[in-house]
Scaffold this motif. Sequence first.
Motif, PDB file in Angstrom:
ATOM      1  N   GLY A  99       0.813  -1.217   0.000  1.00  0.00           N
ATOM      2  CA  GLY A  99       0.000   0.000   0.000  1.00  0.00           C
ATOM      3  C   GLY A  99       0.841   1.259   0.000  1.00  0.00           C
ATOM      4  N   ASN A 100       0.179   2.380   0.187  1.00  0.00           N
ATOM      5  CA  ASN A 100       0.858   3.679   0.194  1.00  0.00           C
ATOM      6  C   ASN A 100       1.580   3.899   1.515  1.00  0.00           C
ATOM      7  OD1 ASN A 100      -0.055   4.336  -2.374  1.00  0.00           O
ATOM      8  ND2 ASN A 100      -1.980   5.173  -1.585  1.00  0.00           N
ATOM      9  N   LEU A 101       2.660   4.647   1.458  1.00  0.00           N
ATOM     10  CA  LEU A 101       3.469   4.939   2.641  1.00  0.00           C
ATOM     11  C   LEU A 101       3.722   6.436   2.724  1.00  0.00           C
ATOM     12  CD1 LEU A 101       6.150   2.098   2.300  1.00  0.00           C
ATOM     13  CD2 LEU A 101       4.136   2.076   3.766  1.00  0.00           C
ATOM     14  N   SER A 102       3.931   6.907   3.941  1.00  0.00           N
ATOM     15  CA  SER A 102       4.318   8.288   4.172  1.00  0.00           C
ATOM     16  C   SER A 102       5.791   8.311   4.559  1.00  0.00           C
ATOM     17  CB  SER A 102       3.473   8.911   5.291  1.00  0.00           C
ATOM     18  OG  SER A 102       3.943  10.207   5.599  1.00  0.00           O
ATOM     19  N   PHE A 103       6.577   9.099   3.813  1.00  0.00           N
ATOM     20  CA  PHE A 103       8.015   9.133   4.040  1.00  0.00           C
ATOM     21  C   PHE A 103       8.431  10.385   4.811  1.00  0.00           C
ATOM     22  CE2 PHE A 103       7.369   6.524   0.257  1.00  0.00           C
ATOM     23  CZ  PHE A 103       8.109   5.399   0.585  1.00  0.00           C
ATOM     24  N   ALA A 104       7.494  10.931   5.596  1.00  0.00           N
ATOM     25  CA  ALA A 104       7.833  12.113   6.395  1.00  0.00           C
ATOM     26  C   ALA A 104       8.867  11.777   7.463  1.00  0.00           C
ATOM     27  CB  ALA A 104       6.575  12.693   7.037  1.00  0.00           C
ATOM     28  N   GLN A 105       8.798  10.557   8.009  1.00  0.00           N
ATOM     29  CA  GLN A 105       9.754  10.113   9.016  1.00  0.00           C
ATOM     30  C   GLN A 105      10.776   9.182   8.385  1.00  0.00           C
ATOM     31  OE1 GLN A 105       9.661  11.398  12.045  1.00  0.00           O
ATOM     32  NE2 GLN A 105       7.733  12.502  11.670  1.00  0.00           N
ATOM     33  N   GLN A 106      11.901   9.036   9.047  1.00  0.00           N
ATOM     34  CA  GLN A 106      12.957   8.156   8.558  1.00  0.00           C
ATOM     35  C   GLN A 106      12.856   6.761   9.168  1.00  0.00           C
ATOM     36  OE1 GLN A 106      15.178   9.507   6.107  1.00  0.00           O
ATOM     37  NE2 GLN A 106      13.479  10.949   6.292  1.00  0.00           N
ATOM     38  N   LEU A 109      11.695  -0.665   9.238  1.00  0.00           N
ATOM     39  CA  LEU A 109      12.698  -0.118   8.343  1.00  0.00           C
ATOM     40  C   LEU A 109      13.173   1.227   8.854  1.00  0.00           C
ATOM     41  CD1 LEU A 109      10.254  -1.404   6.196  1.00  0.00           C
ATOM     42  CD2 LEU A 109      12.297  -1.239   4.787  1.00  0.00           C
ATOM     43  N   GLN A 110      14.425   1.516   8.590  1.00  0.00           N
ATOM     44  CA  GLN A 110      14.985   2.784   9.003  1.00  0.00           C
ATOM     45  C   GLN A 110      15.909   3.301   7.896  1.00  0.00           C
ATOM     46  OE1 GLN A 110      16.881   1.732  12.662  1.00  0.00           O
ATOM     47  NE2 GLN A 110      18.528   0.579  11.701  1.00  0.00           N
ATOM     48  N   LYS A 111      16.071   4.614   7.896  1.00  0.00           N
ATOM     49  CA  LYS A 111      16.895   5.257   6.877  1.00  0.00           C
ATOM     50  C   LYS A 111      17.893   6.167   7.566  1.00  0.00           C
ATOM     51  CE  LYS A 111      16.515   8.027   2.648  1.00  0.00           C
ATOM     52  NZ  LYS A 111      15.605   8.839   1.808  1.00  0.00           N
ATOM     53  N   PRO A 112      19.152   5.742   7.685  1.00  0.00           N
ATOM     54  CA  PRO A 112      20.163   6.616   8.296  1.00  0.00           C
ATOM     55  C   PRO A 112      20.331   7.901   7.507  1.00  0.00           C
ATOM     56  CG  PRO A 112      20.955   4.343   8.079  1.00  0.00           C
ATOM     57  CD  PRO A 112      19.686   4.436   7.299  1.00  0.00           C
ATOM     58  N   ASP A 113      20.991   8.882   8.136  1.00  0.00           N
ATOM     59  CA  ASP A 113      21.146  10.193   7.512  1.00  0.00           C
ATOM     60  C   ASP A 113      21.871  10.112   6.173  1.00  0.00           C
ATOM     61  OD1 ASP A 113      19.846  11.338   9.612  1.00  0.00           O
ATOM     62  OD2 ASP A 113      21.670  11.817  10.727  1.00  0.00           O
ATOM     63  N   GLY A 162      22.455   7.207   4.306  1.00  0.00           N
ATOM     64  CA  GLY A 162      22.296   5.871   3.754  1.00  0.00           C
ATOM     65  C   GLY A 162      20.920   5.675   3.184  1.00  0.00           C
ATOM     66  N   GLY A 163      20.648   4.459   2.749  1.00  0.00           N
ATOM     67  CA  GLY A 163      19.359   4.144   2.179  1.00  0.00           C
ATOM     68  C   GLY A 163      18.518   3.332   3.137  1.00  0.00           C
ATOM     69  N   TRP A 164      17.316   2.962   2.693  1.00  0.00           N
ATOM     70  CA  TRP A 164      16.403   2.190   3.517  1.00  0.00           C
ATOM     71  C   TRP A 164      16.985   0.809   3.786  1.00  0.00           C
ATOM     72  CZ3 TRP A 164      12.569   4.344   6.022  1.00  0.00           C
ATOM     73  CH2 TRP A 164      12.006   5.523   5.523  1.00  0.00           C
ATOM     74  N   GLN A 165      16.832   0.359   5.022  1.00  0.00           N
ATOM     75  CA  GLN A 165      17.298  -0.960   5.421  1.00  0.00           C
ATOM     76  C   GLN A 165      16.438  -1.473   6.567  1.00  0.00           C
ATOM     77  OE1 GLN A 165      21.348  -0.114   6.495  1.00  0.00           O
ATOM     78  NE2 GLN A 165      20.832   0.554   8.557  1.00  0.00           N
ATOM     79  N   VAL A 166      16.369  -2.798   6.688  1.00  0.00           N
ATOM     80  CA  VAL A 166      15.612  -3.421   7.765  1.00  0.00           C
ATOM     81  C   VAL A 166      16.471  -3.411   9.027  1.00  0.00           C
ATOM     82  CG1 VAL A 166      14.449  -5.516   8.533  1.00  0.00           C
ATOM     83  CG2 VAL A 166      14.360  -4.858   6.119  1.00  0.00           C
ATOM     84  N   ALA A 167      15.865  -3.002  10.144  1.00  0.00           N
ATOM     85  CA  ALA A 167      16.603  -2.945  11.404  1.00  0.00           C
ATOM     86  C   ALA A 167      17.093  -4.333  11.793  1.00  0.00           C
ATOM     87  CB  ALA A 167      15.714  -2.362  12.502  1.00  0.00           C
ATOM     88  N   ALA A 168      18.302  -4.392  12.335  1.00  0.00           N
ATOM     89  CA  ALA A 168      18.919  -5.643  12.818  1.00  0.00           C
ATOM     90  C   ALA A 168      19.024  -6.689  11.710  1.00  0.00           C
ATOM     91  CB  ALA A 168      18.142  -6.205  14.003  1.00  0.00           C
ATOM     92  N   ASP A 169      19.314  -6.241  10.506  1.00  0.00           N
ATOM     93  CA  ASP A 169      19.478  -7.158   9.371  1.00  0.00           C
ATOM     94  C   ASP A 169      20.936  -7.605   9.314  1.00  0.00           C
ATOM     95  OD1 ASP A 169      19.532  -8.551   7.049  1.00  0.00           O
ATOM     96  OD2 ASP A 169      19.089  -6.862   5.727  1.00  0.00           O
ATOM     97  N   SER A 170      21.177  -8.865   9.649  1.00  0.00           N
ATOM     98  CA  SER A 170      22.537  -9.414   9.616  1.00  0.00           C
ATOM     99  C   SER A 170      22.598 -10.727   8.841  1.00  0.00           C
ATOM    100  CB  SER A 170      23.045  -9.647  11.050  1.00  0.00           C
ATOM    101  OG  SER A 170      22.182 -10.537  11.748  1.00  0.00           O
ATOM    102  N   PHE A 171      21.600 -10.966   7.990  1.00  0.00           N
ATOM    103  CA  PHE A 171      21.558 -12.226   7.258  1.00  0.00           C
ATOM    104  C   PHE A 171      22.464 -12.152   6.037  1.00  0.00           C
ATOM    105  CE2 PHE A 171      17.492 -11.895   9.476  1.00  0.00           C
ATOM    106  CZ  PHE A 171      17.481 -13.100  10.155  1.00  0.00           C
ATOM    107  N   PRO A 172      23.209 -13.222   5.763  1.00  0.00           N
ATOM    108  CA  PRO A 172      24.142 -13.204   4.622  1.00  0.00           C
ATOM    109  C   PRO A 172      23.404 -13.340   3.302  1.00  0.00           C
ATOM    110  CG  PRO A 172      24.146 -15.365   5.649  1.00  0.00           C
ATOM    111  CD  PRO A 172      23.259 -14.501   6.494  1.00  0.00           C
ATOM    112  N   ALA A 173      24.139 -13.085   2.225  1.00  0.00           N
ATOM    113  CA  ALA A 173      23.561 -13.232   0.895  1.00  0.00           C
ATOM    114  C   ALA A 173      23.279 -14.702   0.606  1.00  0.00           C
ATOM    115  CB  ALA A 173      24.514 -12.662  -0.155  1.00  0.00           C
TER     116      ALA A 173
END
Length: 414
Positions: free
Chosen positions: A268-275, A296-300, A302-313
């Motif tokens: 669905g639609n998302l609001s990107f007002a927050q990081q 999901l979080q977006k560092p200052d 960096g790009g969007w990433q899932v929090a605590a994502d440490s899974f290998p490729a």
Amino acid sequence: MDALLILGGLLLILAGLVWLVMRAFATSLLWGWASFLPPLTLLFTVRHWRAARPALGLAGLGIIPLIVGLTLLASHDAQRVEAIFSLQWLKPEVQAPAELAIELRGELNGRPFAPQQAELLDGVLSLREGQDFFAQSELLIRLPHATQGAVRLDILPADRGTLPEVEISWLLPEQELPEARRLSRGYTLHLDLQPIAPNKLAGDFHLVLPPKFQTSLSGKLELFSNGLRYHDGKVNRAFDSVDTVTHVIQDYLERRFATRDVKLQPIGNLSFAQQRLDLNIQAQINGELQQLPIMLQKPDKGGWQVAADSFPAIPVAAAAPALKPGTAAVVPARVSRPLDRRVRFSLEGMLRSPNRYHNLSMRVVTERGNTAEGRFQGIDQEGRIILRQRMSGQGEVSYSLLPQEVTRIELLEP
């Protein structure tokens, strides 16, 4: 307050320097002209201290508010002070290269139209001029069916049947909301767009509306076919769009469950007002439907990433093992095509079962003749119909309508 102190200090210093030049001219014409050169101004100050002292005192008085103002500015915005003293503002602004090669000539509502943004999303081709929430000028072409790959259309004014709907809108300086016009026939349209990897379409574009609309556009067009942006051949995760977030979640789930068999449901639609985004997503993983909370979080920087994502490729998948003799191949179950909910769609049925139509695209016409289009978000506590429409930019607009105000409602997708 800091800006006023800085401005006041600069004005006092400037007044002191002007007064110093006037005192130099009062001494002699030669000293007056010489005071325009800084080294000779200093020499005049030394040789004629009594005459220069009042002007220097006024300039020195302006230094006090200037320093106080810069100190206050540095306390809450050090980067701006650094930019001021680095003299970056003196350098000419370098224009970033355009993402799209749009070479269109023409006008919209009698005014020159030069779009900077172009997309073809969910069967809607949009050309947009202006970077604000409401476009300065915008052209929308709603195709009868969403297409994948090349797009080719040739329509003449005498054609009938199911044709694309054309909408033009513009925002004049004295207007708060844009004005729009729509038509479904009586125009000339030629589209010949071919796909360009990874997510663009490019080709010929030609549109002529009836004379009363004062709109015609012709030339070469390049546009995006989805909400992803690429940098050096990779998805730019810093770009705010639903497709970017979907790509990030898809990649995360594949690595988390070590499988490529992941089918993510629309978010669905998302609001990107927050990081930061807290989502509950549904995905079919290895044939099993699961509901998972995702943050999901977006560092200052960096790009969007899932929090605590440490899974290998995921490692390169090995070839599928051959079947043993006598073992029957597993035939996938036949999946029935979902029913088209547009066939028996009505306002009463939607009010009875709103969950059945959640996040589907709808178009509503009110008693006053206004038209609202967006994705259905449900019924609020006051019984109002909530629609949200994602704009071509990064924002969205929300509509809240009473059922008794609705004269016609259409479901735009199955």
